[in-house]
Design an enzyme around this catalytic site. Structure first.
Site, PDB file in Angstrom:
ATOM      1  N   GLU A  25      11.423   2.695  -3.400  1.00 32.36           N
ATOM      2  CA  GLU A  25      11.078   1.387  -3.958  1.00 32.36           C
ATOM      3  C   GLU A  25      11.589   1.188  -5.387  1.00 32.36           C
ATOM      4  OE1 GLU A  25       7.010  -0.171  -2.464  1.00 32.36           O
ATOM      5  OE2 GLU A  25       6.848   2.007  -2.469  1.00 32.36           O
ATOM      6  N   SER A 152       6.482  -1.051   0.825  1.00 30.55           N
ATOM      7  CA  SER A 152       7.466  -2.122   1.015  1.00 30.55           C
ATOM      8  C   SER A 152       7.896  -2.294   2.469  1.00 30.55           C
ATOM      9  CB  SER A 152       8.712  -1.900   0.144  1.00 30.55           C
ATOM     10  OG  SER A 152       8.387  -2.054  -1.210  1.00 30.55           O
ATOM     11  N   TYR A 218      10.408  -9.783   0.508  1.00 30.07           N
ATOM     12  CA  TYR A 218      11.305  -9.913  -0.637  1.00 30.07           C
ATOM     13  C   TYR A 218      12.469 -10.889  -0.446  1.00 30.07           C
ATOM     14  CZ  TYR A 218       8.864  -5.619  -1.791  1.00 30.07           C
ATOM     15  OH  TYR A 218       7.895  -4.687  -2.048  1.00 30.07           O
ATOM     16  N   ARG A 257      -4.473  -3.399  -5.091  1.00 35.01           N
ATOM     17  CA  ARG A 257      -4.501  -4.441  -4.056  1.00 35.01           C
ATOM     18  C   ARG A 257      -4.836  -3.803  -2.721  1.00 35.01           C
ATOM     19  NH1 ARG A 257       0.887  -6.238  -2.880  1.00 35.01           N
ATOM     20  NH2 ARG A 257       0.178  -5.885  -0.775  1.00 35.01           N
ATOM     21  N   ASP A 259      -4.772  -4.396   1.414  1.00 40.87           N
ATOM     22  CA  ASP A 259      -4.238  -5.212   2.512  1.00 40.87           C
ATOM     23  C   ASP A 259      -5.162  -5.121   3.715  1.00 40.87           C
ATOM     24  OD1 ASP A 259      -2.000  -5.695   0.947  1.00 40.87           O
ATOM     25  OD2 ASP A 259      -0.751  -4.181   1.930  1.00 40.87           O
ATOM     26  N   GLU A 272      -4.354  -0.886   4.097  1.00 41.57           N
ATOM     27  CA  GLU A 272      -3.977   0.092   3.067  1.00 41.57           C
ATOM     28  C   GLU A 272      -4.388  -0.372   1.684  1.00 41.57           C
ATOM     29  OE1 GLU A 272      -0.067   0.578   1.674  1.00 41.57           O
ATOM     30  OE2 GLU A 272       0.397  -1.545   1.771  1.00 41.57           O
ATOM     31  N   ASN A 274      -2.932  -0.368  -2.296  1.00 41.23           N
ATOM     32  CA  ASN A 274      -1.767  -0.180  -3.165  1.00 41.23           C
ATOM     33  C   ASN A 274      -2.288   0.010  -4.580  1.00 41.23           C
ATOM     34  OD1 ASN A 274       0.515  -1.060  -1.262  1.00 41.23           O
ATOM     35  ND2 ASN A 274      -0.983  -2.700  -1.083  1.00 41.23           N
ATOM     36  N   GLY A 278       3.337  -4.694  -6.607  1.00 39.60           N
ATOM     37  CA  GLY A 278       4.426  -5.409  -7.284  1.00 39.60           C
ATOM     38  C   GLY A 278       3.881  -6.359  -8.341  1.00 39.60           C
TER      39      GLY A 278
HETATM   40  N1  LIG Z   1      -2.268  -2.300  12.226  1.00 38.09           N
HETATM   41  C1  LIG Z   1      -1.570  -3.377  11.898  1.00 38.09           C
HETATM   42  N2  LIG Z   1      -1.716  -4.545  12.596  1.00 38.09           N
HETATM   43  C2  LIG Z   1      -0.997  -5.642  12.277  1.00 38.09           C
HETATM   44  N3  LIG Z   1      -0.087  -5.668  11.279  1.00 38.09           N
HETATM   45  C3  LIG Z   1       0.097  -4.546  10.543  1.00 38.09           C
HETATM   46  C4  LIG Z   1      -0.621  -3.354  10.799  1.00 38.09           C
HETATM   47  N4  LIG Z   1      -0.217  -2.410   9.934  1.00 38.09           N
HETATM   48  C5  LIG Z   1       0.705  -2.991   9.160  1.00 38.09           C
HETATM   49  N5  LIG Z   1       0.913  -4.270   9.518  1.00 38.09           N
HETATM   50  C6  LIG Z   1       1.886  -5.206   8.937  1.00 38.09           C
HETATM   51  O1  LIG Z   1       2.885  -4.469   8.260  1.00 38.09           O
HETATM   52  C7  LIG Z   1       2.849  -4.741   6.856  1.00 38.09           C
HETATM   53  C8  LIG Z   1       3.115  -3.489   6.053  1.00 38.09           C
HETATM   54  O2  LIG Z   1       2.168  -2.515   6.412  1.00 38.09           O
HETATM   55  P1  LIG Z   1       1.437  -1.610   5.347  1.00 38.09           P
HETATM   56  O3  LIG Z   1       0.650  -0.597   6.092  1.00 38.09           O
HETATM   57  O4  LIG Z   1       0.700  -2.482   4.396  1.00 38.09           O
HETATM   58  O5  LIG Z   1       2.649  -0.844   4.653  1.00 38.09           O
HETATM   59  P2  LIG Z   1       3.383  -1.001   3.251  1.00 38.09           P
HETATM   60  O6  LIG Z   1       2.860   0.134   2.440  1.00 38.09           O
HETATM   61  O7  LIG Z   1       4.818  -0.842   3.573  1.00 38.09           O
HETATM   62  O8  LIG Z   1       3.025  -2.352   2.689  1.00 38.09           O
HETATM   63  C9  LIG Z   1       1.475  -5.337   6.615  1.00 38.09           C
HETATM   64  O9  LIG Z   1       1.509  -6.159   5.468  1.00 38.09           O
HETATM   65  C10 LIG Z   1       1.231  -6.101   7.911  1.00 38.09           C
HETATM   66  O10 LIG Z   1       1.965  -7.325   7.953  1.00 38.09           O
HETATM   67 MG   LIG Z   2       1.114  -3.195   2.432  1.00 38.05          MG
END
Ligand SMILES: Nc1ncnc2c1ncn2[C@@H]1O[C@H](COP(=O)(O)OP(=O)(O)O)[C@@H](O)[C@H]1O
Ligand SMILES: [Mg+2]
Length: 313
Positions: A25, A152, A218, A257, A259, A272, A274, A278
């Site tokens: 990243e 990312s 992005y 943050r 998610d 997750e 963060n 960003g």
């Molecule tokens: N279990 C899940 N169900 C639905 N969408 C998911 C799931 N896990 C991840 N995503 C999608 O993938 C994106 C990135 O996943 P994430 O685990 O947040 O990884 P990163 O660390 O790359 O942001 C999320 O913002 C969401 O849109």
């Molecule tokens: Mg994420």
């Protein structure tokens, strides 16, 4: 104005902004770091950029800094490594400490922790080698295949049928020594920014892509960010409370943050944490801060203040 500038330089001293780094990243971190640096200078803070390469410790020691703003994303900068080095040097820094950084970066251990506390996170399987792919049979398709320590949306894919599993796993394992298969939650995506223990207004993310992938994050012009997020006040408060709980459970602190996904039944699922999200002018935390009436520069200096709180602990 000059009075403010003087106060800020006295309060914070000489500040190093760590940016770039060696993770996947790097480019995003350079954008974050530059935006942060500009904001700190605007606030009259004596801030200096450091491109965090192999010689980062040497650069920090040579510069005689009073504190550090960590604008590094991903491994090396967001996972406890640089935090541990700064602890050893006795230098205060922004955001999560060693444990919170390391745990938040590890999607598997974070999920294990949340599950043990009864905080909902999608069902998953670890895929240490491609011999483990059959264990995905125990999950409900589609699944997300993701590297356990990346950000990312790098190396991630949504898999709708088992024939595509191996290719997705091969892609993810390029970035990590462990890969996760996680049940895909269809529904709405939200993100909750946290600053000094409190949740900021919730943002809803909408994309025409399969999920919020690298392009949606992005590049795409078609990603929509809704703040206010459209939930009822009560539901938004609930989501914020869950995000704060998940953040604290991961040992994270200062700012960050969380998610989440919310399915058709209104059930929220933790995805997750963060710990160094960003921070460009288009990023999510600044958007949430703006909705709370905070300018980008105020947000950046409030984040810098988390380095002072950290010392008092
Ligand atoms: N279990 C899940 N169900 C639905 N969408 C998911 C799931 N896990 C991840 N995503 C999608 O993938 C994106 C990135 O996943 P994430 O685990 O947040 O990884 P990163 O660390 O790359 O942001 C999320 O913002 C969401 O849109
Ligand atoms: Mg994420």
């Amino acid at each position: 104005m000059s009075q403010i500038a003087n106060n800020n330089s006295v309060q914070f001293g000489k500040v190093a902004v760590l940016m770039g780094g060696l993770s996947a990243e790097r480019d995003i971190s350079l954008l974050t770091g530059k935006a942060v640096l500009t904001a700190l200078l605007e606030k009259g803070i004596d801030a200096h950029a450091i491109d965090a390469g192999e010689d980062v410790i040497e650069q920090i020691m040579k510069g005689h800094y009073d504190r550090v703003f960590i604008a590094l994303h991903g491994r090396g900068g967001e996972d406890g490594q640089i935090q541990g080095a700064l602890d050893t040097l006795g230098l205060p820094y922004t955001g999560s400490k060693v444990l919170g950084s390391a745990l938040s970066m590890d999607k598997l251990r974070c999920k294990q922790l949340w599950q043990s506390l009864g905080l909902a996170t999608p069902a998953w399987k670890m895929l240490a080698s491609n011999d483990d792919l059959h264990s995905v049979d125990e999950l409900v398709l589609p699944v997300m295949i993701k590297p356990a320590h990346e950000g990312s949306s790098i190396g991630m894919s949504k898999v709708n049928n088992t024939d595509d599993l191996e290719a997705a796993w091969n892609d993810a394992i390029k970035y990590d020594d462990s890969v996760l298969a996680e049940e895909f939650i269809s529904g709405d995506e939200y993100t909750v920014a946290i600053l000094a223990g409190d949740a900021l207004p919730v943002i809803k993310l909408e994309t025409d892509n399969d999920f919020y992938d690298f392009d949606a994050k992005y590049q795409s012009e078609n990603t929509r960010y809704l703040c206010p997020c459209g939930l009822s006040e009560q539901d938004e408060k609930q989501l914020q409370a869950l995000a704060v709980k998940a953040f604290n459970a991961a040992g994270a602190s200062g700012w960050g943050r969380v998610d989440l996904m919310r399915d058709g039944q209104g059930q929220s699922w933790l995805i997750e944490v963060n710990t160094v999200p960003g921070m460009t002018s288009h990023s999510l935390v600044p958007m949430a801060a703006k909705a709370a009436g905070m300018s980008f520069a105020d947000l950046v200096s409030n984040i810098l203040e988390t380095s002072i709180e950290a010392v008092a602990v």
